[in-house]
Design a protein around this motif. Structure first.
Motif, PDB file in Angstrom:
ATOM      1  N   PRO A  19       0.791  -1.233   0.000  1.00 21.93           N
ATOM      2  CA  PRO A  19       0.000   0.000   0.000  1.00 21.93           C
ATOM      3  C   PRO A  19       0.824   1.285   0.000  1.00 21.93           C
ATOM      4  CG  PRO A  19      -0.096  -1.067   2.140  1.00 21.93           C
ATOM      5  CD  PRO A  19       0.625  -2.007   1.212  1.00 21.93           C
ATOM      6  N   ASP A  20       2.063   1.223   0.419  1.00 23.16           N
ATOM      7  CA  ASP A  20       2.877   2.439   0.536  1.00 23.16           C
ATOM      8  C   ASP A  20       3.943   2.535  -0.551  1.00 23.16           C
ATOM      9  OD1 ASP A  20       2.754   4.706   1.984  1.00 23.16           O
ATOM     10  OD2 ASP A  20       3.892   3.967   3.706  1.00 23.16           O
ATOM     11  N   GLU A  21       3.595   2.145  -1.760  1.00 22.05           N
ATOM     12  CA  GLU A  21       4.564   2.144  -2.861  1.00 22.05           C
ATOM     13  C   GLU A  21       5.179   3.520  -3.120  1.00 22.05           C
ATOM     14  OE1 GLU A  21       4.968   1.460  -7.646  1.00 22.05           O
ATOM     15  OE2 GLU A  21       3.039   1.148  -6.700  1.00 22.05           O
ATOM     16  N   PRO A  22       4.411   4.616  -3.146  1.00 20.22           N
ATOM     17  CA  PRO A  22       5.028   5.932  -3.392  1.00 20.22           C
ATOM     18  C   PRO A  22       6.060   6.315  -2.329  1.00 20.22           C
ATOM     19  CG  PRO A  22       2.663   6.057  -3.715  1.00 20.22           C
ATOM     20  CD  PRO A  22       2.940   4.718  -3.105  1.00 20.22           C
ATOM     21  N   ALA A  23       5.779   6.005  -1.083  1.00 17.36           N
ATOM     22  CA  ALA A  23       6.736   6.330  -0.016  1.00 17.36           C
ATOM     23  C   ALA A  23       7.998   5.486  -0.146  1.00 17.36           C
ATOM     24  CB  ALA A  23       6.098   6.110   1.353  1.00 17.36           C
ATOM     25  N   ALA A  24       7.837   4.213  -0.505  1.00 20.24           N
ATOM     26  CA  ALA A  24       8.991   3.332  -0.682  1.00 20.24           C
ATOM     27  C   ALA A  24       9.850   3.809  -1.846  1.00 20.24           C
ATOM     28  CB  ALA A  24       8.526   1.898  -0.918  1.00 20.24           C
ATOM     29  N   ARG A  25       9.203   4.195  -2.919  1.00 19.84           N
ATOM     30  CA  ARG A  25       9.944   4.686  -4.091  1.00 19.84           C
ATOM     31  C   ARG A  25      10.702   5.977  -3.748  1.00 19.84           C
ATOM     32  NH1 ARG A  25      11.207   3.861  -9.250  1.00 19.84           N
ATOM     33  NH2 ARG A  25      11.486   5.738 -10.445  1.00 19.84           N
ATOM     34  N   ALA A  26      10.074   6.858  -2.986  1.00 20.86           N
ATOM     35  CA  ALA A  26      10.729   8.100  -2.586  1.00 20.86           C
ATOM     36  C   ALA A  26      11.961   7.809  -1.731  1.00 20.86           C
ATOM     37  CB  ALA A  26       9.752   8.990  -1.827  1.00 20.86           C
ATOM     38  N   LEU A  27      11.842   6.849  -0.830  1.00 18.94           N
ATOM     39  CA  LEU A  27      12.982   6.470   0.015  1.00 18.94           C
ATOM     40  C   LEU A  27      14.119   5.902  -0.834  1.00 18.94           C
ATOM     41  CD1 LEU A  27      14.183   6.031   2.857  1.00 18.94           C
ATOM     42  CD2 LEU A  27      13.110   3.789   2.828  1.00 18.94           C
ATOM     43  N   LEU A  28      13.795   5.030  -1.780  1.00 17.01           N
ATOM     44  CA  LEU A  28      14.820   4.461  -2.655  1.00 17.01           C
ATOM     45  C   LEU A  28      15.474   5.547  -3.519  1.00 17.01           C
ATOM     46  CD1 LEU A  28      13.004   1.187  -3.756  1.00 17.01           C
ATOM     47  CD2 LEU A  28      14.973   1.361  -2.224  1.00 17.01           C
ATOM     48  N   ASP A  29      14.692   6.520  -3.970  1.00 12.56           N
ATOM     49  CA  ASP A  29      15.254   7.646  -4.739  1.00 12.56           C
ATOM     50  C   ASP A  29      16.258   8.435  -3.903  1.00 12.56           C
ATOM     51  OD1 ASP A  29      13.993   7.311  -7.212  1.00 12.56           O
ATOM     52  OD2 ASP A  29      12.222   8.441  -6.578  1.00 12.56           O
ATOM     53  N   ARG A  30      15.899   8.702  -2.644  1.00 13.19           N
ATOM     54  CA  ARG A  30      16.808   9.445  -1.757  1.00 13.19           C
ATOM     55  C   ARG A  30      18.094   8.668  -1.513  1.00 13.19           C
ATOM     56  NH1 ARG A  30      12.392  10.301   1.798  1.00 13.19           N
ATOM     57  NH2 ARG A  30      13.526   9.130   3.374  1.00 13.19           N
ATOM     58  N   VAL A  31      17.974   7.365  -1.309  1.00 11.47           N
ATOM     59  CA  VAL A  31      19.165   6.526  -1.091  1.00 11.47           C
ATOM     60  C   VAL A  31      20.061   6.559  -2.325  1.00 11.47           C
ATOM     61  CG1 VAL A  31      19.942   4.143  -0.795  1.00 11.47           C
ATOM     62  CG2 VAL A  31      18.086   5.027   0.617  1.00 11.47           C
ATOM     63  N   ALA A  32      19.469   6.416  -3.497  1.00  9.09           N
ATOM     64  CA  ALA A  32      20.250   6.426  -4.737  1.00  9.09           C
ATOM     65  C   ALA A  32      20.998   7.740  -4.913  1.00  9.09           C
ATOM     66  CB  ALA A  32      19.327   6.165  -5.924  1.00  9.09           C
ATOM     67  N   LYS A  33      20.364   8.848  -4.579  1.00 13.18           N
ATOM     68  CA  LYS A  33      21.025  10.154  -4.711  1.00 13.18           C
ATOM     69  C   LYS A  33      22.141  10.330  -3.684  1.00 13.18           C
ATOM     70  CE  LYS A  33      17.106  12.447  -6.782  1.00 13.18           C
ATOM     71  NZ  LYS A  33      15.978  13.338  -6.590  1.00 13.18           N
ATOM     72  N   GLN A  34      21.947   9.771  -2.490  1.00 12.98           N
ATOM     73  CA  GLN A  34      22.961   9.916  -1.447  1.00 12.98           C
ATOM     74  C   GLN A  34      24.224   9.123  -1.755  1.00 12.98           C
ATOM     75  OE1 GLN A  34      21.032   8.863   2.212  1.00 12.98           O
ATOM     76  NE2 GLN A  34      19.984  10.818   2.373  1.00 12.98           N
ATOM     77  N   VAL A  35      24.105   7.977  -2.397  1.00 10.06           N
ATOM     78  CA  VAL A  35      25.285   7.148  -2.667  1.00 10.06           C
ATOM     79  C   VAL A  35      25.944   7.472  -4.011  1.00 10.06           C
ATOM     80  CG1 VAL A  35      24.469   5.250  -1.224  1.00 10.06           C
ATOM     81  CG2 VAL A  35      23.984   5.229  -3.673  1.00 10.06           C
ATOM     82  N   GLN A  36      25.342   8.342  -4.794  1.00  9.67           N
ATOM     83  CA  GLN A  36      25.905   8.650  -6.110  1.00  9.67           C
ATOM     84  C   GLN A  36      27.335   9.188  -6.060  1.00  9.67           C
ATOM     85  OE1 GLN A  36      23.345  10.976  -8.574  1.00  9.67           O
ATOM     86  NE2 GLN A  36      24.519  10.521 -10.402  1.00  9.67           N
ATOM     87  N   PRO A  37      27.708  10.081  -5.140  1.00 10.50           N
ATOM     88  CA  PRO A  37      29.115  10.519  -5.104  1.00 10.50           C
ATOM     89  C   PRO A  37      30.094   9.377  -4.832  1.00 10.50           C
ATOM     90  CG  PRO A  37      27.736  12.004  -3.820  1.00 10.50           C
ATOM     91  CD  PRO A  37      26.878  10.835  -4.203  1.00 10.50           C
ATOM     92  N   ILE A  38      29.706   8.455  -3.981  1.00 10.37           N
ATOM     93  CA  ILE A  38      30.564   7.291  -3.691  1.00 10.37           C
ATOM     94  C   ILE A  38      30.683   6.428  -4.938  1.00 10.37           C
ATOM     95  CG2 ILE A  38      30.782   5.172  -2.325  1.00 10.37           C
ATOM     96  CD1 ILE A  38      29.150   6.710  -0.132  1.00 10.37           C
ATOM     97  N   MET A  39      29.577   6.234  -5.625  1.00 13.44           N
ATOM     98  CA  MET A  39      29.594   5.399  -6.830  1.00 13.44           C
ATOM     99  C   MET A  39      30.460   6.021  -7.918  1.00 13.44           C
ATOM    100  SD  MET A  39      25.653   4.151  -6.829  1.00 13.44           S
ATOM    101  CE  MET A  39      25.847   3.168  -8.292  1.00 13.44           C
TER     102      MET A  39
END
Length: 53
Positions: A19-39
């Protein structure tokens, strides 16, 4: 495509049957942006970042 664009998360998938797909997607988006400099520094690529139960 720029060279900096190669080292990132390419796709993000959240579980669609939850039921909380939009919130999960938003969290995954934030994680992806945070690790981008390391990647970029390590020259890593992630084809798919997905949620699992």
């Amino acid at each position: 495509m720029e060279v900096g664009d190669l080292h990132k998360v390419w796709e993000i998938h959240a579980l669609k049957r939850k039921p909380d797909e939009p919130a999960a997607r938003a969290l995954l988006d934030r994680v992806a942006k945070q690790v981008q400099p390391i990647m970029r520094r390590r020259k890593w690529r992630v084809k798919v970042l997905s949620e699992f139960s």
